[in-house]
Design a protein around this motif. Structure first.
Motif, short mmCIF file in Angstrom:
data_model
loop_
_atom_site.label_atom_id
_atom_site.label_comp_id
_atom_site.label_asym_id
_atom_site.label_seq_id
_atom_site.Cartn_x
_atom_site.Cartn_y
_atom_site.Cartn_z
N ALA A 139 0.84 -1.20 0.00
CA ALA A 139 0.00 0.00 0.00
C ALA A 139 0.87 1.24 0.00
CB ALA A 139 -0.93 0.01 1.21
N VAL A 140 0.29 2.33 -0.50
CA VAL A 140 0.92 3.65 -0.45
C VAL A 140 0.18 4.43 0.62
CG1 VAL A 140 1.62 5.68 -1.77
CG2 VAL A 140 1.42 3.46 -2.90
N VAL A 141 0.90 4.82 1.69
CA VAL A 141 0.27 5.14 2.96
C VAL A 141 0.64 6.54 3.45
CG1 VAL A 141 0.08 4.39 5.37
CG2 VAL A 141 0.35 2.68 3.54
N TYR A 142 -0.35 7.27 3.91
CA TYR A 142 -0.15 8.55 4.60
C TYR A 142 -0.06 8.27 6.10
CZ TYR A 142 -1.56 11.23 0.43
OH TYR A 142 -1.65 11.78 -0.83
N ALA A 143 0.98 8.79 6.75
CA ALA A 143 1.05 8.80 8.20
C ALA A 143 0.55 10.17 8.69
CB ALA A 143 2.47 8.52 8.65
N THR A 144 0.96 10.62 9.87
CA THR A 144 0.62 11.96 10.33
C THR A 144 1.86 12.83 10.26
OG1 THR A 144 1.19 11.61 12.67
CG2 THR A 144 -1.02 10.96 11.97
N VAL A 145 1.75 14.04 10.75
CA VAL A 145 2.88 14.97 10.76
C VAL A 145 3.98 14.52 11.71
CG1 VAL A 145 2.03 16.47 12.61
CG2 VAL A 145 3.39 17.47 10.75
N HIS A 146 3.65 13.59 12.62
CA HIS A 146 4.60 13.17 13.64
C HIS A 146 5.56 12.12 13.08
CE1 HIS A 146 0.58 14.04 15.46
NE2 HIS A 146 1.33 14.91 16.13
N PRO A 147 6.88 12.35 13.14
CA PRO A 147 7.83 11.34 12.66
C PRO A 147 7.64 9.98 13.32
CG PRO A 147 8.96 13.42 13.04
CD PRO A 147 7.58 13.59 13.59
N GLY A 148 7.23 9.98 14.60
CA GLY A 148 7.02 8.71 15.30
C GLY A 148 5.94 7.86 14.68
N SER A 149 4.95 8.48 14.02
CA SER A 149 3.90 7.69 13.36
C SER A 149 4.49 6.92 12.18
CB SER A 149 2.75 8.59 12.90
OG SER A 149 3.13 9.43 11.82
N VAL A 150 5.44 7.53 11.48
CA VAL A 150 6.10 6.85 10.36
C VAL A 150 6.98 5.72 10.87
CG1 VAL A 150 7.55 7.17 8.32
CG2 VAL A 150 6.06 9.03 9.10
N ASP A 151 7.73 6.00 11.94
CA ASP A 151 8.58 4.96 12.54
C ASP A 151 7.74 3.76 12.96
OD1 ASP A 151 11.14 6.18 12.34
OD2 ASP A 151 10.72 7.40 14.11
N ALA A 152 6.59 4.03 13.60
CA ALA A 152 5.74 2.93 14.07
C ALA A 152 5.23 2.10 12.90
CB ALA A 152 4.57 3.48 14.88
N MET A 164 5.90 -1.68 1.68
CA MET A 164 5.05 -0.52 1.88
C MET A 164 5.77 0.75 1.47
SD MET A 164 2.06 -1.44 3.14
CE MET A 164 1.49 -3.13 3.39
N ILE A 165 4.97 1.72 1.02
CA ILE A 165 5.46 3.05 0.68
C ILE A 165 4.71 4.02 1.58
CG2 ILE A 165 5.64 4.79 -1.14
CD1 ILE A 165 5.39 2.42 -3.15
N ALA A 166 5.41 4.85 2.33
CA ALA A 166 4.74 5.73 3.30
C ALA A 166 5.56 6.98 3.54
CB ALA A 166 4.48 4.99 4.61
N GLY A 167 4.91 7.97 4.15
CA GLY A 167 5.63 9.19 4.48
C GLY A 167 4.92 10.02 5.52
N LYS A 168 5.70 10.87 6.16
CA LYS A 168 5.21 11.85 7.13
C LYS A 168 4.48 12.97 6.39
CE LYS A 168 7.36 15.91 8.85
NZ LYS A 168 6.26 16.58 9.52
N GLU A 189 12.84 16.56 9.01
CA GLU A 189 12.28 15.33 9.59
C GLU A 189 12.03 14.28 8.51
OE1 GLU A 189 10.00 17.41 13.40
OE2 GLU A 189 8.85 16.85 11.60
N SER A 190 11.56 14.73 7.34
CA SER A 190 11.36 13.78 6.23
C SER A 190 12.69 13.19 5.78
CB SER A 190 10.67 14.49 5.05
OG SER A 190 9.38 14.93 5.41
N LEU A 191 13.71 14.02 5.67
CA LEU A 191 15.03 13.53 5.25
C LEU A 191 15.59 12.53 6.26
CD1 LEU A 191 17.11 13.86 2.99
CD2 LEU A 191 18.20 15.66 4.36
N ASP A 192 15.36 12.79 7.53
CA ASP A 192 15.81 11.87 8.57
C ASP A 192 15.09 10.53 8.45
OD1 ASP A 192 17.33 11.26 10.96
OD2 ASP A 192 15.47 11.47 12.08
N LEU A 193 13.78 10.57 8.20
CA LEU A 193 13.01 9.34 8.03
C LEU A 193 13.44 8.58 6.77
CD1 LEU A 193 9.55 10.80 9.02
CD2 LEU A 193 10.68 8.91 10.20
#
Length: 443
Positions: A139-152, A164-168, A189-193
């Motif tokens: 799936a291509v997935v939207y997380a939230t603005v929080h980097p931790g949501s992407v990590d989870a 999976m494909i996802a991003g903050k 934060e995106s670059l770090d993720l």
């Protein structure tokens, strides 16, 4: 010891195998697919090594190779969803609003809860459980603005071996303070993720400005910089979903020729760019999407539920400037995680526009077609040697109504697929495999 490991790394999955080799020209296009009535998929270390008649391949398997047999199942590649919101699992089925009100009344309230790592982790687990229960393996997935949501999310996907494909989400205006970043923090934060997750195992990153209303020009420039800086990242956002949304964008970007031009001027169009909805497009917008090989994502269920409008597939995919199109659930505006139910809603939407969606075309979109739209046709979407063994076993007699209807179908694949597409949902998924491992089984 070596021989034992080799045997354990090999397994086989047996049943009726359906995989597409080309986009169907219409109903009954038997040249577009390969169907093996009693087939075998041989898997080694997560990838398919052989596909063929079970009678031929079973003889060559090493002694002790486990074989999962689904004599009544139709085995297809795992289903692919190209637009879905992981933080909206508890927003789905929220009553009575169109897009902008729906975001403010429900979505933004819920997404603020993802600042809590435990909440994000619990929802990531539920979300991936639900995808696999519905036969969706990528799936291509939207997380939230929080980097931790992407990590989870990525941590749970990596644990399961899913692709999976996802991003903050990047948002620096027109959102609650708890959901806003800045052009600089959104970029960094995106670059770090990206550094942590892009290319780790089967995970890939999507630069994710939510949509033009929630990003300033500076933030869209930062998003474009990320796309230019990092090879292979995706870009996902929303485009032309709702008439009031389009008017708001005109007011925020008065110098832009149209909504698509807002993204175009910051370098956000391209063959790895996915634009959700694309309902109310001007001709020049269609031309630019076509020229840039961007992907228009058809989200029929949410377009109906939020009252946004009807997607025009013929205009986009068969016009003078054809646009690449994929199919998606768009949970939680969409009301089902099932790609089967999504295809059924797509059929109805197109019927209202005097168009059609044959079952072969729908199943091609959900598998090979969506894989090609992601540039992943060499990894997923077909049952062929070298691809990952992401598979779904479908049961066309899963419910009494389906079984009753199937009594009148005498071996006609088009009709069987149409039953699965129009009457099927999660109950029609008998099993889901990820890299050849059983990831979900009914009952």
């Amino acid at each position: 010891m070596t021989e034992t490991k080799a045997i354990q790394a090999i397994k086989a999955i047996r049943g009726r195998l359906l995989s597409f080799v080309a986009e169907p020209a219409g109903p009954g296009d038997t040249s577009s697919y390969r169907l093996i009535e009693d087939g075998l998929v041989v898997v080694r270390d997560g990838r398919i090594t052989e596909v063929g008649e079970a009678a031929d391949l079973l003889r060559g398997l090493p002694e002790g190779t486990p074989v999962d047999h689904h004599p009544n199942g139709l085995i297809t590649p795992g289903l692919i969803d190209t637009h879905i919101h992981f933080p909206q699992t508890q927003v789905i089925a929220s009553y009575g609003a169109q897009l902008l009100e729906w975001l403010n009344k429900y979505t933004f309230v819920e997404e603020q809860r993802f600042a809590d790592a435990g909440h994000a982790e619990r929802n990531a687990t539920f979300f991936l459980d639900e995808l696999l229960r519905n036969g969706t393996t990528t799936a291509v997935v939207y997380a939230t603005v929080h980097p931790g949501s992407v990590d989870a999310f990525f941590a749970e996907s990596e644990r399961r071996g899913t692709a999976m494909i996802a991003g903050k989400v990047m948002m620096d205006r027109n959102a609650p303070p708890g959901l806003r970043d800045t052009p600089r923090s959104g970029h960094d934060e995106s670059l770090d993720l990206i550094g942590r997750w892009h290319g780790k195992g089967r995970q890939r990153y999507a630069v994710t400005p939510r949509f033009a209303i929630t990003s300033t020009e500076e933030q869209l420039e930062a998003a474009g910089a990320l796309v230019r800086e990092v090879e292979g990242v995706y870009m996902q956002t929303h485009l032309s979903e709702n008439l009031r949304e389009i008017e708001t964008v005109r007011g925020l970007f008065p110098d832009a020729r149209h909504y698509t031009d807002v993204y175009d001027r910051y370098g956000l169009l391209g063959e790895r760019s996915l634009f959700g909805h694309c309902i109310h497009l001007e001709e020049d917008e269609v031309r630019r999407l076509s020229e840039s090989r961007s992907v228009a994502v058809f989200c029929p269920t949410s377009n109906l539920f939020i009252g946004s409008g009807l997607f025009d597939l013929d205009r986009l995919s068969r016009g003078a400037a054809p646009v690449r199109v994929s199919l998606a659930t768009d949970v939680g505006g969409g009301t089902s995680y099932s790609m089967l139910r999504t295809a059924a809603e797509g059929y109805k939407v197109l019927q209202l526009g005097g168009q059609n969606l044959p079952a072969l075309a729908a199943f091609h979109m959900m598998t090979r077609g969506n894989a090609l739209s992601l540039g992943m046709g060499d990894e997923i979407g077909v049952i062929e040697p070298g691809r990952f063994a992401d598979l779904v076993v479908l049961d066309s007699r899963a419910t009494p109504a389906m079984a009753h209807r199937m009594e009148t179908i005498d071996g006609d694949l088009d009709e069987e697929l149409f039953v699965l597409m129009t009457l099927g949902d999660d109950r029609a998924v008998a099993a889901t495999y990820v890299q050849g491992r059983l990831a979900w089984e009914r009952g």
